[in-house]
Design a protein around this motif. Structure first.
Motif, PDB file in Angstrom:
ATOM      1  N   THR A 265      -4.961   2.953  -0.003  1.00 41.34           N
ATOM      2  CA  THR A 265      -4.115   2.632  -1.143  1.00 41.34           C
ATOM      3  C   THR A 265      -3.057   3.708  -1.354  1.00 41.34           C
ATOM      4  OG1 THR A 265      -4.086   2.166  -3.515  1.00 41.34           O
ATOM      5  CG2 THR A 265      -5.692   3.790  -2.741  1.00 41.34           C
ATOM      6  N   ARG A 267      -1.546   3.455  -4.532  1.00 38.08           N
ATOM      7  CA  ARG A 267      -1.372   3.327  -5.967  1.00 38.08           C
ATOM      8  C   ARG A 267      -2.493   3.956  -6.787  1.00 38.08           C
ATOM      9  NH1 ARG A 267       2.102  -0.699  -7.249  1.00 38.08           N
ATOM     10  NH2 ARG A 267       2.326   0.604  -9.113  1.00 38.08           N
ATOM     11  N   ASP A 282      -0.425   7.636  -8.542  1.00 41.62           N
ATOM     12  CA  ASP A 282       0.298   6.454  -8.063  1.00 41.62           C
ATOM     13  C   ASP A 282       1.546   6.940  -7.325  1.00 41.62           C
ATOM     14  OD1 ASP A 282       1.588   4.108  -7.584  1.00 41.62           O
ATOM     15  OD2 ASP A 282       1.662   3.436  -9.671  1.00 41.62           O
ATOM     16  N   PHE A 284       3.911   5.325  -6.026  1.00 44.11           N
ATOM     17  CA  PHE A 284       5.130   4.588  -6.333  1.00 44.11           C
ATOM     18  C   PHE A 284       5.926   5.282  -7.435  1.00 44.11           C
ATOM     19  CE2 PHE A 284       4.719   0.013  -4.633  1.00 44.11           C
ATOM     20  CZ  PHE A 284       4.343   0.504  -3.399  1.00 44.11           C
ATOM     21  N   TYR A 308      -6.934  -0.366  -0.236  1.00 41.24           N
ATOM     22  CA  TYR A 308      -6.038  -1.086  -1.141  1.00 41.24           C
ATOM     23  C   TYR A 308      -6.719  -2.364  -1.630  1.00 41.24           C
ATOM     24  CZ  TYR A 308      -5.001  -4.520   2.517  1.00 41.24           C
ATOM     25  OH  TYR A 308      -5.101  -5.512   3.447  1.00 41.24           O
ATOM     26  N   LYS A 327      -0.550  -3.423  -8.330  1.00 37.59           N
ATOM     27  CA  LYS A 327      -1.713  -3.326  -9.193  1.00 37.59           C
ATOM     28  C   LYS A 327      -1.991  -4.691  -9.807  1.00 37.59           C
ATOM     29  CE  LYS A 327      -1.432   1.585 -10.271  1.00 37.59           C
ATOM     30  NZ  LYS A 327      -1.412   2.626 -11.336  1.00 37.59           N
TER      31      LYS A 327
END
Length: 810
Positions: A265, A267, A282, A284, A308, A327
């Motif tokens: 993942t 995030r 996170d 991002f 993920y 998410k």
């Protein structure tokens, strides 16, 4: 006796056949090979067949040359074999290098932050951020110590005392967590922040610096940092325990571990300290908002990268198509923001979602009003389509109007109104016809003609439909370009734009007037025939107009009007001749350039005009240098035949890819061997050549050396000692080598002529040597030798044939 001779003859024939088989096994068609048509596999097979017959590459070339293969094809074969050999050798060396080098576990760098998925499909956004060599996430050491930094074993504490007392301490926190100041004992600092440690150390320093805080001052800072060990587990490229600086963050640790793997993942990266989760990161937020969060790590922290949960793909008209991790609470609107939004030409009112529904797929369509409410599930694929590439209210006008182009089709716009919007038609418009190309509902086209003149004067008009294309033509578009051509002895021959009332005098004036070489007899005008007369063989009409001595045309030519496509030709005077220049250089009294007096002037005449030879001249070495058919003056290539010959040879050399550079060039000059002694003693004979323009007569100074080249032990230039025997000069170069072909020796004399070695029975007649000569001893041709295996095979075959013949004879 007859039987014995018969057997011997049969044995000889069989032996010769076997020798031919051994020499040409697998190579019988070598002379007809075109190397350009052979593949690499065929070249390898050819070489393997040759090697199986006992031939090397050099022996194969000799055999090919003996069987009539051209030198260019042999060069091609040699180059192809060399390239194949280099490729095989490079492959072996690379394999050996890979075997010797240790396997590297380092992460391959990528230039982009978008990494390709292993399946070769769309790209997973953000995966390669930790493999980008431009971003290392190394901690900065040129910053104040963070207030939340906790001291521990290995940290270096620098205590600087100044004022009434001066002292400097550089102390390292011990494994027990303390520092020891002389005369003070240990001070326990483990787990304290730098501010708390400063207060504690200053309080203890007052025991030995009583004036501390009055006229004595102290400052505490952090020196060398300790190292920590961080555990990175889960879906990362290289999980494990890593040693790093105590200033390192979560990003630094992830970079060292190669970042999240394909299934990791981006995030929800978790950080654990002493069993408790202290942070969830996170990525991002960094990629899209530049927020480089992440606490400073401590010793034995654990970073967990889970797998993920949701990844969706988006393709089509977006700025960053690819695969994105979402998410559970994020919607289509969030995905569009991550993808950079819609690109140019996107259909924004509707999206299609390709979703896995159990064991099948289904298509969902959502409108723009639902982008902020529709959530996505793992495996969704979104396609952003484009708008329909058609106009709904466009008409186009082209041709003879002042403003051609596309226009808006407004209500009640007609053809006349569109022409007015285009500022009207041009004066050269063809009044007879215009066209409207209209697209039908079934996508076919319909043609609607109209009279331009009626639409312009308002007597007719037509309604327009969307996407109509209106075409009006110029009168010049409907006829050939009208020109008049002028050729021959004018300064600027070529084509002229036709105009009414154009005369012959006007055409010659526009072409720069007459050249000096123009004939003062007549000017010829050739005109096309526009009507064919039955049975006539005439192809054009020809008119001639007289010219006087001042190159002025007659009165008739002044009034004769030209028509389109007439050809005006001015002839060259048969009496006009430019000077033809020749040159004499070297040992003459007056060297330089001379103009030929007559067309039959010879070498002896030129020698007389140049004052004859000097005392140092060597007439036997005299050479005449003459232009070849490939000679052209600079920026002048008017000889059509020469140009065509050069282009033909150039085409041949382009097809023969291995022609050497020297063979590609065309010699503009060459030397001609002349006998200047005979020319001087007997002028006007066959030895006394007639000169041509550009000839150069070269008379050298007395020569005193002889050059020896080729298969000799020491190629050199030796002094001419008066002897005319070739062997004497070969001895001065150490004699011939073992590969010399003495019977084929030849001599090139100073005047450019050559003489070869003559042979009668067992006697050789070598050419005489003169000053300035060059002796060439060629190399023996290579001969292939039979290997032991081939010799035994041939011998056994001959013996078998002898036994068969003997039995037949008996």
């Amino acid at each position: 006796m007859k039987k014995t001779l018969k057997s011997f003859s049969l044995i000889s024939i069989v032996f010769l056949c076997l020798m031919q088989l051994a020499a040409g096994q697998g190579l019988d068609n070598l002379s007809s090979l075109n190397v350009d048509d052979l593949s690499d596999g065929q070249i390898r097979i050819l070489m393997e067949r040759a090697q199986s017959s006992g031939y090397s590459q050099s022996q194969l070339e000799v055999l090919a040359r003996a069987r009539g293969m051209s030198e260019l094809q042999i060069n091609k074969l040699r180059s192809r074999l060399s390239l194949l050999g280099d490729g095989v050798q490079e492959g072996v060396q690379e394999l050996q290098r890979l075997r010797e080098e240790p396997v590297s576990l380092s992460i391959d760098p990528f230039e982009s932050i978008v990494a390709s998925s292993e399946s070769g499909g769309p790209e997973i956004f953000g995966r390669s951020i930790f493999n980008n060599p431009q971003i290392s996430f190394e901690p900065s050491y040129n910053i104040p110590t963070p207030e939340n930094y906790l001291l521990g074993p290995g940290d270096e504490i620098i205590i600087d005392v100044w004022g009434a007392s001066e002292q400097n301490y550089q102390l390292t926190v011990s494994p027990e967590g303390s520092i020891r100041i002389p005369n003070l004992g240990p001070i326990y600092l483990n787990g304290l922040s730098i501010k708390s440690a400063e207060r504690k150390v200053l309080a203890r320093l007052k025991q030995i610096y009583s004036s501390l805080g009055q006229n004595t001052f102290a400052d505490i800072s952090l020196g060398q940092l300790k190292t920590i060990k961080v555990n990175i587990v889960g879906e990362v490229a290289v999980p494990g325990t890593y040693t790093m600086s105590s200033f390192s963050s979560v990003f630094t640790a992830l970079y060292m571990a190669g970042g999240p793997s394909e299934d990791g993942t981006l995030r929800s990266i978790e950080v654990y300290r002493q069993g408790d989760k202290i942070e969830e990161i996170d990525l991002f937020k960094y990629l899209f908002k530049g927020q480089l969060s992440g606490q400073i790590l401590r010793d034995q922290d654990v970073i967990l990268v889970p797998a993920y949960e949701t990844r969706v793909g988006i393709q089509g008209r977006v700025k960053r198509p690819g695969i994105y991790e979402l998410k559970s609470s994020e919607t289509v609107s969030d995905l569009l923001e991550y993808a950079g939004g819609f690109s140019k030409g996107a259909f924004v009112e509707e999206l299609r979602i390709n979703r896995i529904n159990g064991i099948r797929r289904k298509i969902m369509t959502i409108s723009d009003s639902s982008y902020e409410t529709v959530t996505l599930i793992n495996g969704d694929e979104i396609l952003v389509g484009g708008i329909i590439n058609e106009f709904e209210n466009r008409v186009v006008v082209s041709g003879a109007v002042y403003r051609p182009g596309a226009y808006e089709l407004t209500d009640n716009l007609t053809l006349a109104g569109l022409l007015n919007k285009a500022e009207g038609v041009k004066p050269d418009v063809f009044q007879g016809r215009g066209l409207i190309w209209r697209k039908n509902e079934d996508r076919t086209f319909r043609n609607i003609p109209f009279l331009v003149s009626e639409v312009v004067d308002g007597s007719a008009d037509l309604p327009l439909n969307p996407n109509d294309s209106i075409i009006v033509q110029s009168i010049f578009d409907l006829q050939n370009q009208m020109i008049v051509s002028v050729a021959g002895e004018v300064r600027r021959p070529g084509s002229l734009q036709y105009a009414d009332s154009l005369t012959v005098e006007d055409a010659i004036f526009l072409s720069g007037g007459f050249k000096e070489s123009a004939a003062n007899l007549f000017v010829e005008v050739s005109r096309r025939l526009t009507e064919e007369t039955e049975g006539s063989v005439q192809s054009s009409e020809v008119y001639n107009f007289a010219i006087d001595g001042d190159l002025k045309l007659s009165a008739e030519a002044s009034t004769f009007l030209l028509k389109p496509f007439d050809l005006v030709v001015v002839r060259k005077s048969p009496f006009f001749k430019k000077q033809e220049i020749v040159e004499v250089e070297g040992e003459v009294r007056f060297p330089g350039k001379y103009a030929l007096k007559t067309t039959d002037e010879r070498i002896s005449d030129l020698l007389k005009r140049s004052g004859g030879l000097t005392l140092n001249a060597y007439p036997r070495g005299g050479t005449l240098i003459r232009r070849t058919e490939y000679f052209t003056k600079e920026k002048d290539d008017t000889d059509v035949a020469t140009r065509i010959r050069r282009e033909d040879l150039s085409s041949i050399f382009r097809r023969d890819t291995l022609a050497v550079e020297g063979q590609r060039t065309f010699r503009a000059q060459e030397s001609i061997g002349i006998d200047l002694v005979k020319i001087i003693s007997n002028p006007g004979t066959k030895h006394d050549l007639i000169l041509k323009e550009g000839d150069v007569l070269s008379v050298p100074r007395e020569l005193q050396t002889v050059r020896i080249r080729g298969e000799v032990l020491y190629p050199s230039t030796v002094r001419f000692d008066g002897s005319s025997k070739l062997r004497n000069y070969l001895a001065q170069s150490g004699g011939t080598s073992d590969n010399a072909k003495l019977g084929k020796s030849y001599v090139v004399y100073a005047n450019g002529s050559a003489a070869k070695t003559k042979r009668f029975l067992w006697f050789r007649g070598f050419p005489k040597i003169e000053p300035g000569a060059e002796i060439i001893v060629p190399k023996k041709p290579q001969r292939s030798k039979l290997s032991t295996q081939e010799f035994l095979g041939i011998s056994s075959a001959i013996l078998s044939m002898v036994l068969v013949v003997d039995r037949i004879s008996n």
